[in-house]
Design a protein around this motif. Structure first.
Motif, short mmCIF file in Angstrom:
data_model
loop_
_atom_site.label_atom_id
_atom_site.label_comp_id
_atom_site.label_asym_id
_atom_site.label_seq_id
_atom_site.Cartn_x
_atom_site.Cartn_y
_atom_site.Cartn_z
N VAL A 40 11.56 28.56 -21.68
CA VAL A 40 12.28 27.37 -21.19
C VAL A 40 11.27 26.26 -20.98
CG1 VAL A 40 13.65 26.37 -19.30
CG2 VAL A 40 14.10 28.71 -20.06
N THR A 41 11.66 25.03 -21.30
CA THR A 41 10.84 23.88 -20.98
C THR A 41 11.65 22.92 -20.12
OG1 THR A 41 9.37 22.18 -21.90
CG2 THR A 41 11.46 22.57 -23.06
N PHE A 42 11.01 22.36 -19.11
CA PHE A 42 11.68 21.43 -18.20
C PHE A 42 11.44 20.01 -18.68
CE2 PHE A 42 11.60 25.30 -15.93
CZ PHE A 42 12.60 25.24 -14.96
N ALA A 43 12.52 19.26 -18.84
CA ALA A 43 12.45 17.91 -19.37
C ALA A 43 12.95 16.90 -18.33
CB ALA A 43 13.28 17.81 -20.64
N ALA A 44 12.49 15.68 -18.45
CA ALA A 44 12.90 14.62 -17.53
C ALA A 44 14.28 14.11 -17.90
CB ALA A 44 11.89 13.48 -17.55
N GLY A 45 15.14 13.99 -16.90
CA GLY A 45 16.45 13.39 -17.09
C GLY A 45 16.40 11.94 -16.66
N VAL A 46 17.00 11.64 -15.50
CA VAL A 46 16.90 10.30 -14.94
C VAL A 46 15.46 10.02 -14.52
CG1 VAL A 46 17.67 8.79 -13.06
CG2 VAL A 46 19.31 10.29 -14.22
N LYS A 47 14.80 11.04 -13.94
CA LYS A 47 13.38 10.93 -13.63
C LYS A 47 12.78 12.33 -13.62
CE LYS A 47 14.01 10.93 -8.57
NZ LYS A 47 13.70 10.21 -7.32
N ALA A 48 11.46 12.38 -13.71
CA ALA A 48 10.78 13.67 -13.76
C ALA A 48 10.72 14.31 -12.39
CB ALA A 48 9.37 13.49 -14.32
N SER A 49 10.74 15.64 -12.36
CA SER A 49 10.59 16.37 -11.09
C SER A 49 9.19 16.94 -10.94
CB SER A 49 11.62 17.51 -11.01
OG SER A 49 11.37 18.49 -12.00
N LYS A 77 14.67 26.85 -24.41
CA LYS A 77 15.82 26.13 -23.86
C LYS A 77 15.35 24.97 -23.00
CE LYS A 77 18.28 29.09 -26.04
NZ LYS A 77 17.18 29.74 -26.76
N ILE A 78 16.12 23.89 -23.01
CA ILE A 78 15.76 22.69 -22.26
C ILE A 78 16.52 22.68 -20.94
CG2 ILE A 78 15.88 20.17 -22.22
CD1 ILE A 78 15.62 20.23 -25.27
N CYS A 79 15.76 22.61 -19.86
CA CYS A 79 16.34 22.53 -18.51
C CYS A 79 16.01 21.17 -17.92
CB CYS A 79 15.76 23.63 -17.63
SG CYS A 79 16.46 23.66 -15.95
N ILE A 80 17.02 20.47 -17.43
CA ILE A 80 16.83 19.16 -16.81
C ILE A 80 17.11 19.26 -15.31
CG2 ILE A 80 17.53 16.75 -16.75
CD1 ILE A 80 18.32 16.92 -19.64
N PRO A 81 16.15 18.88 -14.47
CA PRO A 81 16.34 18.93 -13.02
C PRO A 81 17.12 17.73 -12.48
CG PRO A 81 14.01 19.14 -13.66
CD PRO A 81 14.76 18.60 -14.83
#
Length: 253
Positions: A222-231, A17-21
């Motif tokens: 789960v993988t964390f992906a960059a939205g507006v910017k990476a966390s 699953k893709i999680c965006i911070p």
């Protein structure tokens, strides 16, 4: 493996699953960021409350949380206050950390809460029990921005998270070599055989990008992906990672 199902999203099954911070510093930034991220259609959203300029203030954070929940009404929301000791934006006392997480859980606005498993080992298990009683899922986490521990240490840390009652186990490390990346992947595969809970692992930075893509094989849910910017270092833009994960999934089916 037991899956963790939240709002129809099954963590621990199929494509990671893709999680965006969300990492905005002000209310205005966060609302704008949240609207942009919502259009990216993530499976999960994480609010990094430590990035918010009033993040350590429980009352103000909970008011902001209500606003974010309103934007992501049907998308699972993970509440995280990453401490400075594990790469976060600001320090916080143990008492304030526990208070903030418990109050966030009581609002009913969050679906999951991140608990740093080794922030205060004497209190972590009790905190997790308290959060679970509020009806939220707990992601126990541990982050190493300066190194990759040995395979044995990484497995031990994940097993500790399992033993203290978390629903999901998360470990992030920094690689210094290709061998470090392979150590993280090996620890993930080993842990997949030792627990029935979803595991999330990542090797950060450019050297660890592969770990964000091969979860369906190695066992990271789960993988964390960059939205507006990476966390965090090495996060890939959400649209690119979605295409890559789908392509890899085709080869497994």
């Amino acid at each position: 493996m037991k899956t963790v199902e939240i709002k129809g999203i099954k963590i621990g099954e199929g494509i990671p699953k893709i999680c965006i911070p969300l990492t905005g510093k002000t209310k205005e930034e966060l609302i704008k960021e949240a609207e942009t991220v919502k259009n990216m259609k993530p499976d999960l959203v994480e609010w990094r409350a430590d990035c918010y300029e009033e993040g350590e203030n429980s009352e103000n954070s909970l008011e902001m949380l209500k606003t974010i929940r309103g934007i992501f009404d049907t998308i699972p929301l993970l509440f995280t206050f990453r401490t400075d000791k594990e790469g976060g934006d600001r320090p916080i006392t143990c008492a304030d950390y526990v208070n903030l997480l418990e109050n966030a859980a009581k609002t009913g606005f969050v679906d999951l809460i991140d608990v740093e498993a080794f922030f205060d080992t004497a209190k972590t298990k009790k905190l997790i029990e308290s959060l679970k009683k509020c009806g939220v899922f707990v992601v126990a986490s541990n982050h190493h921005f300066d190194r990759t521990p040995s395979i044995e240490e990484m497995v031990n840390r994940l097993e500790t998270m399992d033993s203290i009652g978390a629903h999901i186990l998360k470990l992030a490390v920094m690689p210094r070599s290709e061998e470090d990346l392979m150590s993280l992947l090996t620890a993930t595969v080993m842990m997949k055989k030792r627990t029935d809970k979803p595991v999330i692992t990542m090797s950060m930075g450019k050297a660890g990008v592969l770990s964000r893509l091969c979860g369906e094989t190695a066992g990271s849910a789960v993988t964390f992906a960059a939205g507006v910017k990476a966390s965090a270092p090495g996060q890939i833009p959400a649209d690119r990672i979605r295409r890559t994960l789908a392509l890899l999934h085709e080869s497994f089916t």
